[in-house]
Design an enzyme around this catalytic site. Structure first.
Site, PDB file in Angstrom:
ATOM      1  CG  HIS A  54       2.353   2.805 -12.415  1.00 44.07           C
ATOM      2  ND1 HIS A  54       2.633   3.800 -13.325  1.00 44.07           N
ATOM      3  CD2 HIS A  54       3.227   1.805 -12.673  1.00 44.07           C
ATOM      4  CE1 HIS A  54       3.615   3.410 -14.112  1.00 44.07           C
ATOM      5  NE2 HIS A  54       3.992   2.201 -13.738  1.00 44.07           N
ATOM      6  CG  PHE A  55       5.221   4.996  -9.514  1.00 41.27           C
ATOM      7  CD1 PHE A  55       5.577   3.691  -9.179  1.00 41.27           C
ATOM      8  CD2 PHE A  55       5.473   5.446 -10.798  1.00 41.27           C
ATOM      9  CE1 PHE A  55       6.208   2.876 -10.112  1.00 41.27           C
ATOM     10  CE2 PHE A  55       6.091   4.637 -11.729  1.00 41.27           C
ATOM     11  CZ  PHE A  55       6.461   3.346 -11.391  1.00 41.27           C
TER      12      PHE A  55
END
Length: 151
Positions: A54-55
């Site tokens: 993420h991410f």
């Protein structure tokens, strides 16, 4: 918000919340007044495992975890305001309204959660929460918690 400073270190937080690593999202309570408000801190580290996905290449603290950190702060305020629960009782996150995300939280940020008591009605306690980084709002929401026996 200024008042006589009441702080809680991690050992005291662990006595109040059932959460543990990796889901304990409050590092320290900076100040609180029972039945009124609480200010807590979450230090955001790049070592948090969720940043792997993420991410990749652009790590952003998940919005749902910002809300969870604020909810944990409301739990601490509830415990400090009402006192110890009976064996088998917990505070449950019961609802959320008007959640808004204003800007991303990234590794290295120190997120301050400010929660204020609004009211208790029909067994639900309502709180207003705001999360800030460098004095800027990153998230705000109205949250409810319920005191209940474990199922």
């Amino acid at each position: 918000m200024t008042t006589n400073t009441h702080t809680l270190q991690i050992e005291e937080i662990l006595e109040l919340l059932p959460h543990r690593f990796p889901f304990l999202l409050v590092d320290r309570v900076l100040d609180f007044e029972e039945g009124r408000f609480l200010r807590a801190v979450k230090n955001v580290s790049v070592n948090e495992s969720f940043f792997q996905g993420h991410f990749p290449g652009k790590p952003i603290f998940p919005g749902v975890l910002i809300l969870e950190a604020m909810a944990q702060a409301t739990g601490i305020l509830a415990f400090k305001s009402v006192g110890k629960l009976e064996p088998g009782e917990l505070y449950y996150f019961a609802g959320i309204d008007e959640a808004r995300f204003k800007r991303p939280v990234v590794p290295g940020d120190q997120m301050i959660m400010e929660v204020t008591f609004e009211k208790t009605r029909r067994g639900l306690t309502r709180f207003k929460g705001v999360a800030l980084v460098d004095g800027k709002v990153v998230c705000e929401a109205t949250m409810m918690c319920a005191r209940s026996r474990e199922a």
